[in-house]
Design a protein around this motif. Structure first.
Motif, PDB file in Angstrom:
ATOM      1  N   ASP A   3      33.118  13.627  -2.354  1.00  0.00           N
ATOM      2  CA  ASP A   3      33.420  14.615  -3.393  1.00  0.00           C
ATOM      3  C   ASP A   3      32.357  15.707  -3.464  1.00  0.00           C
ATOM      4  O   ASP A   3      32.318  16.475  -4.416  1.00  0.00           O
ATOM      5  CB  ASP A   3      33.535  13.926  -4.760  1.00  0.00           C
ATOM      6  N   ILE A   4      31.511  15.797  -2.438  1.00  0.00           N
ATOM      7  CA  ILE A   4      30.425  16.790  -2.423  1.00  0.00           C
ATOM      8  C   ILE A   4      30.750  17.910  -1.435  1.00  0.00           C
ATOM      9  O   ILE A   4      31.162  17.656  -0.302  1.00  0.00           O
ATOM     10  CB  ILE A   4      29.069  16.149  -2.036  1.00  0.00           C
ATOM     11  N   VAL A   5      30.559  19.155  -1.884  1.00  0.00           N
ATOM     12  CA  VAL A   5      30.671  20.320  -1.012  1.00  0.00           C
ATOM     13  C   VAL A   5      29.343  21.070  -1.067  1.00  0.00           C
ATOM     14  O   VAL A   5      28.772  21.260  -2.149  1.00  0.00           O
ATOM     15  CB  VAL A   5      31.812  21.258  -1.458  1.00  0.00           C
ATOM     16  N   VAL A   6      28.844  21.469   0.093  1.00  0.00           N
ATOM     17  CA  VAL A   6      27.604  22.252   0.175  1.00  0.00           C
ATOM     18  C   VAL A   6      27.986  23.724   0.250  1.00  0.00           C
ATOM     19  O   VAL A   6      28.689  24.145   1.167  1.00  0.00           O
ATOM     20  CB  VAL A   6      26.753  21.832   1.391  1.00  0.00           C
ATOM     21  N   LEU A   7      27.519  24.515  -0.713  1.00  0.00           N
ATOM     22  CA  LEU A   7      27.838  25.934  -0.788  1.00  0.00           C
ATOM     23  C   LEU A   7      26.844  26.755   0.026  1.00  0.00           C
ATOM     24  O   LEU A   7      25.787  26.251   0.416  1.00  0.00           O
ATOM     25  CB  LEU A   7      27.811  26.388  -2.250  1.00  0.00           C
ATOM     26  N   PRO A   8      27.160  28.016   0.297  1.00  0.00           N
ATOM     27  CA  PRO A   8      26.169  28.889   0.958  1.00  0.00           C
ATOM     28  C   PRO A   8      24.866  28.892   0.167  1.00  0.00           C
ATOM     29  O   PRO A   8      24.870  28.952  -1.063  1.00  0.00           O
ATOM     30  CB  PRO A   8      26.842  30.269   0.914  1.00  0.00           C
ATOM     31  N   GLY A   9      23.745  28.781   0.890  1.00  0.00           N
ATOM     32  CA  GLY A   9      22.459  28.653   0.218  1.00  0.00           C
ATOM     33  C   GLY A   9      22.075  27.213  -0.008  1.00  0.00           C
ATOM     34  O   GLY A   9      21.069  26.931  -0.660  1.00  0.00           O
ATOM     35  N   ARG A  10      22.940  26.272   0.500  1.00  0.00           N
ATOM     36  CA  ARG A  10      22.692  24.827   0.471  1.00  0.00           C
ATOM     37  C   ARG A  10      22.771  24.227  -0.928  1.00  0.00           C
ATOM     38  O   ARG A  10      22.275  23.139  -1.181  1.00  0.00           O
ATOM     39  CB  ARG A  10      21.342  24.494   1.135  1.00  0.00           C
ATOM     40  N   GLU A  11      23.387  24.936  -1.865  1.00  0.00           N
ATOM     41  CA  GLU A  11      23.629  24.371  -3.194  1.00  0.00           C
ATOM     42  C   GLU A  11      24.765  23.365  -3.117  1.00  0.00           C
ATOM     43  O   GLU A  11      25.790  23.617  -2.482  1.00  0.00           O
ATOM     44  CB  GLU A  11      24.001  25.487  -4.174  1.00  0.00           C
TER      45      GLU A  11
END
Length: 280
Positions: A3-11
């Protein structure tokens, strides 16, 4: 960790926020929408699934005032089956026969489908456009312009993850649990005029009071105007001794009551196969 997504900038963003904190979820996607569009390979949003040594990247799409994730084109089958972004390979399922638009992805979890049968009780069973076009008028063997009841059942089974086997399912692949997963999945399938499948679906599950209540409510609220879908495990089917057709019994006994239905010969012909089956 599915259920985890890594956004641009590694957030990191939890997909659970869509339900538990929708304002925060939308705020983060909106903030990263432009960044994700501009990001190069390896810098876009991604889940934790790996294919050929690289994380599988995701799109951030805008639909009206809301934002949602979407798989990159043709990458759905490469996600892990437990990943929310997993999609079966349409060329290896019943969806291979549908022309574009029969199954439409609305968000990362929601789809809309075009059915061959109307939901209104006062309409002919097959009141929609013909299910197929003449052979040779569509490329790649895609001829189906509407989804049948059997196709809808297959779609539910696939999206519920019930079409594959994992060792963790051993001892847990029961009728009740399979039908609960199917019912939960039906909430994300729109089938006609904005109606969700769960609004007209009646699962026969004997040991789940919430689903039992939902089924009673569905029958009470919609049975006079809409055609309903009954789903359950077939226990027996035999000729009706008092007339043409068949009596079928669905498994699942509650407080001494069992589920019986009589299928007339004319109904069987109009639906071709009224009782559709998939394997657990």
């Amino acid at each position: 960790m599915n259920d985890i997504v890594v956004l641009p900038g590694r957030e990191k963003l939890s997909l659970e926020w869509k339900q538990t904190d929708p304002e925060r979820y939308q705020r983060r996607l909106k903030a990263k929408h432009a960044d994700n569009s501009k990001a190069g390979p390896g810098e876009k949003a991604h889940c934790l699934c790996v294919h050929q040594g690289r994380y599988l990247e995701l799109q951030i799409k805008q639909r009206g005032e809301t934002y949602h994730f979407a798989c990159m084109q043709n990458t759905g089958p490469y996600h892990q089956p437990t990943c929310p972004f997993y999609k079966p390979n349409p060329e290896k399922s019943g969806q291979a026969a549908y022309v574009e638009g029969v199954v439409k992805e609305d968000t990362e979890h929601e789809v809309s489908v075009k059915l061959i049968s109307s939901l209104k009780r006062n309409s002919p069973v097959n009141s929609q456009a013909p299910s197929s076009t003449p052979v040779g008028t569509r490329s790649g063997g895609k001829t189906q312009r509407r989804m049948t009841t059997l196709g809808l059942l297959h779609l539910v089974w696939e999206r519920a993850g019930l079409h594959y086997w994992r060792p963790q399912f051993n001892g847990h692949r029961t009728d009740s649990k399979a039908l609960r997963r199917a019912y939960a999945t039906s909430r994300n399938i729109k089938i006609q005029h904005g109606i969700r499948l769960d609004q007209v679906l009646c699962p026969v599950v004997s040991d789940d009071r919430n689903i039992l209540y939902s089924t009673h409510r569905t029958i009470r609220n919609h049975s006079e105007k809409l055609r309903l879908y009954v789903i359950g495990r077939l226990s027996s089917a035999q000729a009706n001794p008092y007339g043409k057709g068949q009596n079928i019994e669905l498994a699942g006994i509650r407080d001494g009551y069992r589920m019986f239905m009589t299928i007339s010969q004319s109904t069987r012909k109009s639906h071709r196969r009224v009782v559709h089956r998939v394997r657990l």
